[in-house]
Design a protein around this motif. Sequence first.
Motif, short mmCIF file in Angstrom:
data_model
loop_
_atom_site.label_atom_id
_atom_site.label_comp_id
_atom_site.label_asym_id
_atom_site.label_seq_id
_atom_site.Cartn_x
_atom_site.Cartn_y
_atom_site.Cartn_z
N ARG A 1 -3.95 0.26 -2.60
CA ARG A 1 -3.56 -0.95 -1.88
C ARG A 1 -3.79 -2.14 -2.82
O ARG A 1 -4.82 -2.23 -3.49
CB ARG A 1 -4.42 -1.12 -0.62
N THR B 1 0.82 -1.20 0.00
CA THR B 1 0.00 0.00 0.00
C THR B 1 0.87 1.26 0.00
O THR B 1 2.06 1.21 0.30
CB THR B 1 -0.93 0.02 1.22
N THR B 2 0.22 2.37 -0.30
CA THR B 2 0.90 3.66 -0.24
C THR B 2 0.72 4.32 1.14
O THR B 2 1.34 5.34 1.42
CB THR B 2 0.33 4.61 -1.31
N ASP B 3 -0.14 3.74 1.97
CA ASP B 3 -0.41 4.32 3.29
C ASP B 3 -0.36 3.22 4.35
O ASP B 3 -1.32 2.48 4.55
CB ASP B 3 -1.80 4.99 3.30
N LYS C 1 4.27 6.08 -1.82
CA LYS C 1 3.66 7.14 -1.01
C LYS C 1 2.35 7.59 -1.66
O LYS C 1 2.13 7.35 -2.85
CB LYS C 1 4.60 8.34 -0.91
N PRO C 2 1.49 8.25 -0.90
CA PRO C 2 0.30 8.84 -1.52
C PRO C 2 0.71 9.86 -2.57
O PRO C 2 1.77 10.49 -2.46
CB PRO C 2 -0.41 9.52 -0.34
N ASP D 1 -4.47 7.13 -2.61
CA ASP D 1 -3.79 5.97 -2.04
C ASP D 1 -4.26 4.71 -2.74
O ASP D 1 -5.43 4.61 -3.15
CB ASP D 1 -4.06 5.85 -0.53
N PRO E 1 -4.23 2.00 5.54
CA PRO E 1 -4.38 1.48 4.17
C PRO E 1 -5.82 1.60 3.69
O PRO E 1 -6.76 1.49 4.49
CB PRO E 1 -3.98 0.01 4.29
#
Length: 249
Positions: free
Chosen positions: A222, A113-115, A153-154, A220, A119
């Motif tokens: 995932r 994921t980016t977060d 990253k977001p 974001d 997520p």
Amino acid sequence: MSTHANDPKWTRRISTCARAMAVAGLAIAAAGVTLARYDAIPKLAGFGGLAFGGLLALLAFVLGLIGLVLNLRHPTPTRGRAVLALVLSLPFVAFMVTRPALSGTVPAIHDITTDLANPPAFTKLPLRADNLTGVGTVDNWRSIHAAAYGDLKPVRIARAPAQVIADAARIAKAQGWEIAVEDPAAGRLEATASVSFIRFHDDIAVRATPADNGAASVVDVRSVSRVGVSDMGVNAKRIRAFLKELQGA
């Protein structure tokens, strides 16, 4: 006494066994991946058939080499069997050996994921019950993920969330993903992608959060594999490629 009767028995046996193993390895691998592709057997069972077929091919290659050497010393009518074993097994063995190398050094995780702190959630597609397999705890997963995929990253996109999701859905459909949720008003997209000939399924969630009073979005993504421990880096590659295309949409 015939020439056949004078042939060294081990040369004949090894050459014949090598050919049989090479054919069996290819047949088992082909059956496994084909049955798994159409969900006649579980995906991991199909992958297991591929791996077992690869092992047989490796043994066939070794025996084929031995049989060929023996045939050079004491020529027999089975020389062609040793050569055929090598011809059939070498490409398969090369394929199996190079797969890990092509994926690079990636950790044994499958939820990318980016977060990491929050997520994107799945609301329709179910998150696998054993999602922490291989890592044990969420903290371990975050630590491994951060070390391996620190570049994820977001991203900020100068478009409203509804437009971002509409663009994301268009890109997803073009890539053959099966859309499960497309909700521009909520800034949410869920879809399933298929990977490799076996068609392993990976679930993707896209979240677009309003920024600049709704004129822009923080996006974001995932991507989670449904089976297995390591994804061989596939999910991270998918997220990078998807975000790059979405930013340019």
